[in-house]
Design an enzyme around this catalytic site. Structure first.
Site, PDB file in Angstrom:
ATOM      1  N   LYS A 199       7.785  53.229  77.168  1.00  0.00           N
ATOM      2  CA  LYS A 199       6.536  52.548  77.524  1.00  0.00           C
ATOM      3  C   LYS A 199       6.497  52.189  78.996  1.00  0.00           C
ATOM      4  CE  LYS A 199       4.534  50.900  73.269  1.00  0.00           C
ATOM      5  NZ  LYS A 199       3.890  49.821  72.543  1.00  0.00           N
ATOM      6  N   LYS A 215       5.806  62.004  68.960  1.00  0.00           N
ATOM      7  CA  LYS A 215       5.374  61.240  67.787  1.00  0.00           C
ATOM      8  C   LYS A 215       3.843  61.185  67.715  1.00  0.00           C
ATOM      9  CE  LYS A 215       5.474  56.730  68.050  1.00  0.00           C
ATOM     10  NZ  LYS A 215       5.789  55.308  68.132  1.00  0.00           N
ATOM     11  N   LYS A 271      -1.511  56.654  68.425  1.00  0.00           N
ATOM     12  CA  LYS A 271      -2.893  56.281  68.733  1.00  0.00           C
ATOM     13  C   LYS A 271      -3.262  56.676  70.159  1.00  0.00           C
ATOM     14  CE  LYS A 271      -1.909  52.208  66.061  1.00  0.00           C
ATOM     15  NZ  LYS A 271      -1.212  50.952  66.110  1.00  0.00           N
TER      16      LYS A 271
HETATM   17  P1  TYM Z   1       3.381  50.094  65.322  1.00  0.00           P
HETATM   18  O1  TYM Z   1       2.150  49.268  65.279  1.00  0.00           O
HETATM   19  O2  TYM Z   1       3.603  50.987  66.491  1.00  0.00           O
HETATM   20  O3  TYM Z   1       3.477  50.979  64.019  1.00  0.00           O
HETATM   21  C1  TYM Z   1       3.329  50.411  62.722  1.00  0.00           C
HETATM   22  C2  TYM Z   1       4.273  51.121  61.770  1.00  0.00           C
HETATM   23  O4  TYM Z   1       3.993  52.522  61.736  1.00  0.00           O
HETATM   24  C3  TYM Z   1       5.175  53.264  61.991  1.00  0.00           C
HETATM   25  N1  TYM Z   1       4.800  54.477  62.738  1.00  0.00           N
HETATM   26  C4  TYM Z   1       5.096  55.722  62.357  1.00  0.00           C
HETATM   27  N2  TYM Z   1       5.753  56.206  61.288  1.00  0.00           N
HETATM   28  C5  TYM Z   1       5.880  57.546  61.176  1.00  0.00           C
HETATM   29  N3  TYM Z   1       5.371  58.429  62.073  1.00  0.00           N
HETATM   30  C6  TYM Z   1       4.698  57.998  63.165  1.00  0.00           C
HETATM   31  N4  TYM Z   1       4.195  58.858  64.029  1.00  0.00           N
HETATM   32  C7  TYM Z   1       4.538  56.582  63.339  1.00  0.00           C
HETATM   33  N5  TYM Z   1       3.932  55.826  64.287  1.00  0.00           N
HETATM   34  C8  TYM Z   1       4.114  54.538  63.905  1.00  0.00           C
HETATM   35  C9  TYM Z   1       6.064  52.331  62.806  1.00  0.00           C
HETATM   36  O5  TYM Z   1       7.416  52.681  62.683  1.00  0.00           O
HETATM   37  C10 TYM Z   1       5.742  50.982  62.184  1.00  0.00           C
HETATM   38  O6  TYM Z   1       6.535  50.759  61.053  1.00  0.00           O
HETATM   39  N6  TYM Z   1       6.777  46.697  66.738  1.00  0.00           N
HETATM   40  C11 TYM Z   1       6.040  47.226  65.609  1.00  0.00           C
HETATM   41  C12 TYM Z   1       5.181  46.197  64.922  1.00  0.00           C
HETATM   42  C13 TYM Z   1       5.933  44.974  64.512  1.00  0.00           C
HETATM   43  C14 TYM Z   1       6.855  44.885  63.446  1.00  0.00           C
HETATM   44  C15 TYM Z   1       7.301  43.528  63.433  1.00  0.00           C
HETATM   45  C16 TYM Z   1       7.323  45.801  62.496  1.00  0.00           C
HETATM   46  C17 TYM Z   1       5.846  43.764  65.104  1.00  0.00           C
HETATM   47  N7  TYM Z   1       6.653  42.872  64.454  1.00  0.00           N
HETATM   48  C18 TYM Z   1       8.224  43.100  62.470  1.00  0.00           C
HETATM   49  C19 TYM Z   1       8.261  45.342  61.549  1.00  0.00           C
HETATM   50  C20 TYM Z   1       8.694  44.007  61.552  1.00  0.00           C
HETATM   51  C21 TYM Z   1       5.124  48.345  66.106  1.00  0.00           C
HETATM   52  O7  TYM Z   1       4.785  48.411  67.240  1.00  0.00           O
HETATM   53  O8  TYM Z   1       4.668  49.168  65.116  1.00  0.00           O
END
Ligand code: TYM
Length: 333
Positions: free
Chosen positions: A117, A199, A202
């Site tokens: 990032k 990956k 969005k």
């Molecule tokens: P975020 O918002 O980027 O993504 C949410 C969830 O989706 C999964 N994910 C994917 N899985 C498979 N293939 C992909 N291309 C893909 N893109 C995203 C992510 O692994 C995630 O599980 N930091 C976290 C949000 C968060 C969180 C937490 C998660 C904040 N606090 C506490 C677990 C526990 C995040 O940015 O996810």
């Protein structure tokens, strides 16, 4: 009621930083839904996390409500699970500060997501971007979670959470439960349809690379038809066939079929048939979600009622952990 007491706790969250993607769904949210049967589930919209990257305020407000309705539409049952908004529960920001003081600079510097990032947003490498995994650790530890359903990209952050929790427990006794990541066998890393080495995200610059949960059927079909494959013209899972491997992963995750079954199903058929079949399977998987979303988003009062109730419960649960943490550290209560 007795039964509820014994259930393990599941916590997870998602950033409402744009529309939810097929990657989010297959990697995480689908498990959130199924885990509701067996566990005490607590889920959050991690809106505090989104401001590590500049957001347009009006758009951010829309995104939050949209994401709330989208996740509910996937099948989160607010009668069974707690689904709250992170910024409404002040304990998250508070524990993040405390845990910051128990996390090492070097540990955070090793986070691959931070490296990625900061390369992408070189003009805004803010402190929040750096300490973001600590906020995430706090999210999880506040609820004494046993399991954390996430995609593969969050594995390193969960390992850090465990390290910080163990360090804290080592100093003060058993304050935190040590959580465990719950990563699906299939769908943990859904790749971009246009660049299968990246990956699905969005923020993909190529709109055809990312399927959104609310994309209309014709858009989903178009994206799959344009998906990058190879010149081998054979549906099989093999090294170097990243585009086809990704499509097979998606098809397998949605239909429950193994790679062998998929290879047999498309033996002698071209990529055109295969891509259309993957597109159709995804359309059918997402259709009820989109329909439910359309209903939910019209009823803002109901959405507000749901998150207000969840916010309150989340505050109650998390305050217990925060109180304990503050007492152990030495604050006067
Ligand atoms: P975020 O918002 O980027 O993504 C949410 C969830 O989706 C999964 N994910 C994917 N899985 C498979 N293939 C992909 N291309 C893909 N893109 C995203 C992510 O692994 C995630 O599980 N930091 C976290 C949000 C968060 C969180 C937490 C998660 C904040 N606090 C506490 C677990 C526990 C995040 O940015 O996810």
């Amino acid at each position: 009621m007795e039964n509820t007491e014994k259930k393990q706790v599941v916590f997870s969250a998602i950033q409402p930083s744009g529309t939810i993607t097929l990657g989010n769904y297959l990697g995480a949210v689908r498990n959130w839904v199924t885990m509701q049967e067996e566990y005490n589930c607590i889920y959050a919209l991690a809106d505090l996390h989104t401001i590590t990257v500049r957001q347009n305020p009006a758009q951010m407000r829309r995104n939050i409500l949209d994401a709330y309705a989208s996740i509910m539409a996937c099948g989160i049952d607010v009668e069974k699970s707690i689904f709250f908004i992170q910024s409404h529960v002040h304990t998250h920001a508070e524990i993040a500060w405390i845990l910051n003081c128990y996390t090492q600079f070097g540990e955070l510097g090793r986070m691959t997501q931070f490296k990625d990032k900061s390369a992408k947003h070189a003009d805004n490498i803010n402190a929040g971007l750096f300490t973001y995994p600590v906020l995430m650790a706090g999210d999880i530890l506040l609820y004494q979670a046993d399991k954390v359903p996430v995609g593969a990209d969050q594995k390193q952050h969960i390992e850090l959470t465990c390290d910080v929790a163990r360090r804290f427990n080592g100093l003060y006794g058993d304050v935190f439960k040590i959580p465990e990541g719950f990563i699906p066998q299939n769908g943990a890393r859904v790749m971009s349809l246009q660049n299968p080495l990246n990956k699905m995200s969005k923020s993909d610059e190529n709109v055809n690379g990312c399927v959104h949960l609310l994309d209309p059927p014709e858009v989903i079909m178009r994206k799959f038809k344009r998906a990058v494959t190879d010149s081998d013209a054979c549906v099989r899972y093999a090294e170097g066939k990243d585009g086809v491997n990704n499509l097979m992963t998606i098809y397998g995750a949605v239909t429950g079929k193994s790679f062998e079954q998929i290879e047999a199903e498309f033996a002698g058929k071209g990529y055109g048939d295969f891509k259309a079949a993957v597109g159709e399977a995804v359309v059918e998987e997402l259709r009820p979600i989109r329909e439910r979303y359309e209903q939910l988003i019209k009823d803002k009062a109901y959405l507000e009622e749901c998150y207000r109730k969840a916010d309150e419960t989340a505050l109650k649960i998390s305050s217990r952990t925060l109180g304990k943490v503050m007492k152990k550290v030495g604050f006067i209560r």
